[in-house]
Scaffold this motif. Structure first.
Motif, PDB file in Angstrom:
ATOM      1  N   VAL A   7      31.862 -31.017 -84.418  1.00 14.29           N
ATOM      2  CA  VAL A   7      31.625 -32.086 -83.445  1.00 14.29           C
ATOM      3  C   VAL A   7      31.455 -31.455 -82.063  1.00 14.29           C
ATOM      4  O   VAL A   7      32.239 -30.603 -81.662  1.00 14.29           O
ATOM      5  CB  VAL A   7      32.801 -33.090 -83.455  1.00 14.29           C
ATOM      6  CG1 VAL A   7      32.756 -33.988 -82.223  1.00 14.29           C
ATOM      7  CG2 VAL A   7      32.772 -33.926 -84.718  1.00 14.29           C
ATOM      8  N   LYS A   8      30.417 -31.876 -81.356  1.00 18.67           N
ATOM      9  CA  LYS A   8      30.198 -31.368 -80.003  1.00 18.67           C
ATOM     10  C   LYS A   8      30.685 -32.419 -79.013  1.00 18.67           C
ATOM     11  O   LYS A   8      30.086 -33.491 -78.912  1.00 18.67           O
ATOM     12  CB  LYS A   8      28.706 -31.104 -79.783  1.00 18.67           C
ATOM     13  CG  LYS A   8      28.106 -30.017 -80.678  1.00 18.67           C
ATOM     14  CD  LYS A   8      26.613 -29.915 -80.432  1.00 18.67           C
ATOM     15  CE  LYS A   8      25.974 -28.693 -81.082  1.00 18.67           C
ATOM     16  NZ  LYS A   8      25.997 -28.685 -82.544  1.00 18.67           N
ATOM     17  N   PRO A   9      31.753 -32.130 -78.253  1.00 21.39           N
ATOM     18  CA  PRO A   9      32.283 -33.130 -77.312  1.00 21.39           C
ATOM     19  C   PRO A   9      31.214 -33.650 -76.353  1.00 21.39           C
ATOM     20  O   PRO A   9      31.183 -34.832 -76.015  1.00 21.39           O
ATOM     21  CB  PRO A   9      33.372 -32.355 -76.557  1.00 21.39           C
ATOM     22  CG  PRO A   9      33.774 -31.253 -77.469  1.00 21.39           C
ATOM     23  CD  PRO A   9      32.564 -30.896 -78.269  1.00 21.39           C
ATOM     24  N   PHE A  10      30.327 -32.764 -75.937  1.00 22.33           N
ATOM     25  CA  PHE A  10      29.245 -33.145 -75.024  1.00 22.33           C
ATOM     26  C   PHE A  10      28.375 -34.258 -75.631  1.00 22.33           C
ATOM     27  O   PHE A  10      28.074 -35.255 -74.973  1.00 22.33           O
ATOM     28  CB  PHE A  10      28.405 -31.884 -74.762  1.00 22.33           C
ATOM     29  CG  PHE A  10      27.321 -32.052 -73.749  1.00 22.33           C
ATOM     30  CD1 PHE A  10      27.519 -31.671 -72.436  1.00 22.33           C
ATOM     31  CD2 PHE A  10      26.089 -32.568 -74.110  1.00 22.33           C
ATOM     32  CE1 PHE A  10      26.510 -31.809 -71.492  1.00 22.33           C
ATOM     33  CE2 PHE A  10      25.070 -32.705 -73.175  1.00 22.33           C
ATOM     34  CZ  PHE A  10      25.284 -32.332 -71.867  1.00 22.33           C
ATOM     35  N   LEU A  11      28.007 -34.080 -76.896  1.00 23.27           N
ATOM     36  CA  LEU A  11      27.151 -35.082 -77.545  1.00 23.27           C
ATOM     37  C   LEU A  11      27.917 -36.365 -77.844  1.00 23.27           C
ATOM     38  O   LEU A  11      27.340 -37.453 -77.863  1.00 23.27           O
ATOM     39  CB  LEU A  11      26.552 -34.527 -78.839  1.00 23.27           C
ATOM     40  CG  LEU A  11      25.561 -33.372 -78.666  1.00 23.27           C
ATOM     41  CD1 LEU A  11      24.964 -32.987 -80.016  1.00 23.27           C
ATOM     42  CD2 LEU A  11      24.451 -33.746 -77.691  1.00 23.27           C
ATOM     43  N   GLU A  12      29.221 -36.220 -78.066  1.00 21.72           N
ATOM     44  CA  GLU A  12      30.054 -37.408 -78.289  1.00 21.72           C
ATOM     45  C   GLU A  12      29.954 -38.345 -77.079  1.00 21.72           C
ATOM     46  O   GLU A  12      29.774 -39.553 -77.221  1.00 21.72           O
ATOM     47  CB  GLU A  12      31.521 -37.005 -78.517  1.00 21.72           C
ATOM     48  CG  GLU A  12      31.773 -36.309 -79.837  1.00 21.72           C
ATOM     49  CD  GLU A  12      31.571 -37.261 -81.014  1.00 21.72           C
ATOM     50  OE1 GLU A  12      32.379 -38.195 -81.161  1.00 21.72           O
ATOM     51  OE2 GLU A  12      30.601 -37.081 -81.751  1.00 21.72           O
ATOM     52  N   VAL A  13      30.064 -37.770 -75.893  1.00 21.63           N
ATOM     53  CA  VAL A  13      29.989 -38.588 -74.674  1.00 21.63           C
ATOM     54  C   VAL A  13      28.626 -39.279 -74.579  1.00 21.63           C
ATOM     55  O   VAL A  13      28.531 -40.466 -74.271  1.00 21.63           O
ATOM     56  CB  VAL A  13      30.264 -37.737 -73.411  1.00 21.63           C
ATOM     57  CG1 VAL A  13      30.069 -38.551 -72.145  1.00 21.63           C
ATOM     58  CG2 VAL A  13      31.683 -37.169 -73.453  1.00 21.63           C
ATOM     59  N   LEU A  14      27.558 -38.541 -74.910  1.00 23.51           N
ATOM     60  CA  LEU A  14      26.220 -39.134 -74.837  1.00 23.51           C
ATOM     61  C   LEU A  14      26.022 -40.213 -75.896  1.00 23.51           C
ATOM     62  O   LEU A  14      25.157 -41.072 -75.758  1.00 23.51           O
ATOM     63  CB  LEU A  14      25.139 -38.056 -75.000  1.00 23.51           C
ATOM     64  CG  LEU A  14      25.016 -37.054 -73.862  1.00 23.51           C
ATOM     65  CD1 LEU A  14      23.849 -36.117 -74.110  1.00 23.51           C
ATOM     66  CD2 LEU A  14      24.824 -37.750 -72.525  1.00 23.51           C
ATOM     67  N   SER A  15      26.820 -40.145 -76.963  1.00 24.77           N
ATOM     68  CA  SER A  15      26.729 -41.179 -78.007  1.00 24.77           C
ATOM     69  C   SER A  15      27.674 -42.339 -77.733  1.00 24.77           C
ATOM     70  O   SER A  15      27.896 -43.182 -78.593  1.00 24.77           O
ATOM     71  CB  SER A  15      27.052 -40.570 -79.374  1.00 24.77           C
ATOM     72  OG  SER A  15      26.173 -39.510 -79.639  1.00 24.77           O
ATOM     73  N   GLY A  16      28.293 -42.341 -76.552  1.00 21.24           N
ATOM     74  CA  GLY A  16      29.108 -43.491 -76.166  1.00 21.24           C
ATOM     75  C   GLY A  16      30.593 -43.315 -76.388  1.00 21.24           C
ATOM     76  O   GLY A  16      31.359 -44.251 -76.190  1.00 21.24           O
ATOM     77  N   ARG A  18      33.780 -41.653 -75.076  1.00 20.73           N
ATOM     78  CA  ARG A  18      34.480 -40.933 -74.014  1.00 20.73           C
ATOM     79  C   ARG A  18      35.408 -39.882 -74.608  1.00 20.73           C
ATOM     80  O   ARG A  18      36.035 -40.113 -75.637  1.00 20.73           O
ATOM     81  CB  ARG A  18      35.302 -41.944 -73.207  1.00 20.73           C
ATOM     82  CG  ARG A  18      36.204 -41.333 -72.173  1.00 20.73           C
ATOM     83  CD  ARG A  18      37.171 -42.371 -71.606  1.00 20.73           C
ATOM     84  NE  ARG A  18      38.069 -41.732 -70.673  1.00 20.73           N
ATOM     85  CZ  ARG A  18      39.248 -41.197 -71.008  1.00 20.73           C
ATOM     86  NH1 ARG A  18      39.681 -41.254 -72.243  1.00 20.73           N
ATOM     87  NH2 ARG A  18      39.995 -40.620 -70.081  1.00 20.73           N
ATOM     88  N   GLN A  19      35.494 -38.715 -73.956  1.00 20.57           N
ATOM     89  CA  GLN A  19      36.401 -37.660 -74.407  1.00 20.57           C
ATOM     90  C   GLN A  19      37.607 -37.602 -73.456  1.00 20.57           C
ATOM     91  O   GLN A  19      37.442 -37.773 -72.241  1.00 20.57           O
ATOM     92  CB  GLN A  19      35.682 -36.314 -74.403  1.00 20.57           C
ATOM     93  CG  GLN A  19      34.483 -36.273 -75.337  1.00 20.57           C
ATOM     94  CD  GLN A  19      34.864 -36.437 -76.788  1.00 20.57           C
ATOM     95  OE1 GLN A  19      35.515 -35.580 -77.377  1.00 20.57           O
ATOM     96  NE2 GLN A  19      34.484 -37.573 -77.386  1.00 20.57           N
TER      97      GLN A  19
END
Ligand code: CP3
Length: 348
Positions: A7-16, A18-19
């Motif tokens: 899992v890429k935290p950066f892409l998680e944020v872009l997918s909605g 929040r980290q």
């Protein structure tokens, strides 16, 4: 704990999503403030030789990742590779910035090629493939291009200008010729971004560094509309493509930019009003930013305070921690380390 290591935290944020600790990178993170960059830059010779030698471009892309363990790598290249691939003359003079053949009359615009020579840009794709192979799978890889307006400001003037007057004048006086420049950049940028996705980029950023000089009507026409066409053109082929817009200086026009273009995130500069961003931008998309690059040079208590301001303004929502514009060459590395430590210690 069932944490998926890919899992890429950066892409998680872009997918909605929040980290708890905001992912972090810096615009222009590969650059002259790093001694290891200056070393490769000297070996490469010219700046464009550095961009177009995949081994060197991949190496300098990875340097800031090794040093600071950022959550994203941005491929080392430049927004002016598009005019270069369109056959325009592009040179980088030491200490002076870019120099191009000015495209400042309708006659000259008549000679503009419609299609870039993609065999030149293939070298950027090769650099992306190299970085992809070496990059930790938890770190996102960013591809990019300049927004048509910003690229056009350099193509028309032939160099950087304080107020982008030559492009603004041409857009008023010769809107048809100027439209041809913009349309040419739009079409080629779509293909260029698709090539970057195919070569391994996870996300794309569109840099509109000079968006802030345009009056609202011109902003809509020359910044928002062309960016929207690029986003649509890319998503026609790759429907879930993740795209970050950076209309620097757009201020109160940011909510309409976000709504019209369909970007997944916006990068914001340090002067943006926090409540407007929280209430009308961050409620829709992720926000990236927005530390003043000068406070990163200053360091000390001012730096800590400014980092805390960014976190308290935006970290309750979807945030990618970044600067409000590129890092400057005179920035001490110790201050970057101080920033990384403080952001990573955030408990939100
Ligand atoms: O962010 C990164 O680390 C990736 C590399 C990157 C560069 N330029 C490398 C570069 C990116 C994303 C860019 C984008 C870019 N290029 C923009 C938009 C973003 C911004 O900062 O506003 C613009 C307007 C350009 C055009 C450009 N390229 C200018 C005006 C200059 C000269 C100014 C300067 O900083 O020297 C460049 C040259 C350039 N592009 C350098 C780097 C590291 C410095 C050249 C060198 O090493 O001698």
């Amino acid at each position: 704990m069932t944490q998926n290591p890919t899992v890429k935290p950066f892409l998680e944020v872009l997918s909605g999503r929040r980290q708890p600790v905001p992912p972090l990178w810096m615009m222009r993170q590969a650059g002259r403030y790093l001694p290891e960059y200056r070393e490769v830059r000297a070996k490469a010779g010219g700046f464009l030789d550095l961009c177009f030698t995949p081994e060197f471009a991949a190496e300098v892309t990875l340097q800031p990742i090794r040093r600071f363990n950022f959550d994203a790598a941005i491929i080392f290249s430049d927004i002016l590779v598009i005019p270069y691939a369109l056959g325009r003359s592009v040179r980088f003079e030491a200490g002076e910035g870019p120099r191009l053949d000015p495209l400042d009359t309708p006659d000259k615009v008549g000679t503009l090629a419609a299609r870039a020579d993609f065999s030149k840009l293939e070298l950027v794709f090769e650099a992306l493939r190299r970085v992809r192979r070496e990059l930790d799978p938890k770190i996102a890889l960013i591809g990019f291009c300049g927004a048509p307006w910003t690229v056009a400001t350099y193509m028309v003037a032939g160099h950087g200008t304080p107020d982008q007057a030559p492009a603004r004048m041409m857009a008023y006086r010769h809107p048809e010729a100027f439209t041809k420049i913009i349309d040419t950049i739009v079409e080629n940028s779509i293909q260029y971004l698709l090539g970057q996705l195919k070569a391994g980029a996870d996300v794309l950023q569109i840099f509109d560094t000079w968006a802030g000089v345009l009056p609202p009507r011109e902003f809509q026409r020359w910044s928002v509309e062309p960016t929207k066409r690029i986003v649509e053109g890319v998503r026609k082929q790759v429907p879930d493509a993740k795209i970050i817009g950076f209309p620097r200086g757009a201020g109160a026009l940011l909510p309409s930019y976000v709504e019209a273009t369909g970007v997944n995130a916006v990068s914001i500069d340090w002067a943006t009003e926090p409540s407007l961003i929280r209430e009308r931008v961050q409620n829709r998309v992720a926000v990236q930013g927005n530390l003043d690059p000068l406070v990163l040079i200053a360091g000390g208590a001012a730096l800590d305070r400014s980092i805390d301001d960014v976190l308290s303004n935006y970290a309750a929502g979807r945030l990618i921690f970044n600067l409000g514009h590129g890092i400057q060459p005179e920035t001490p590395i110790a201050h970057v380390e101080q920033m990384v430590r403080r952001v990573r210690a955030y408990k939100g």
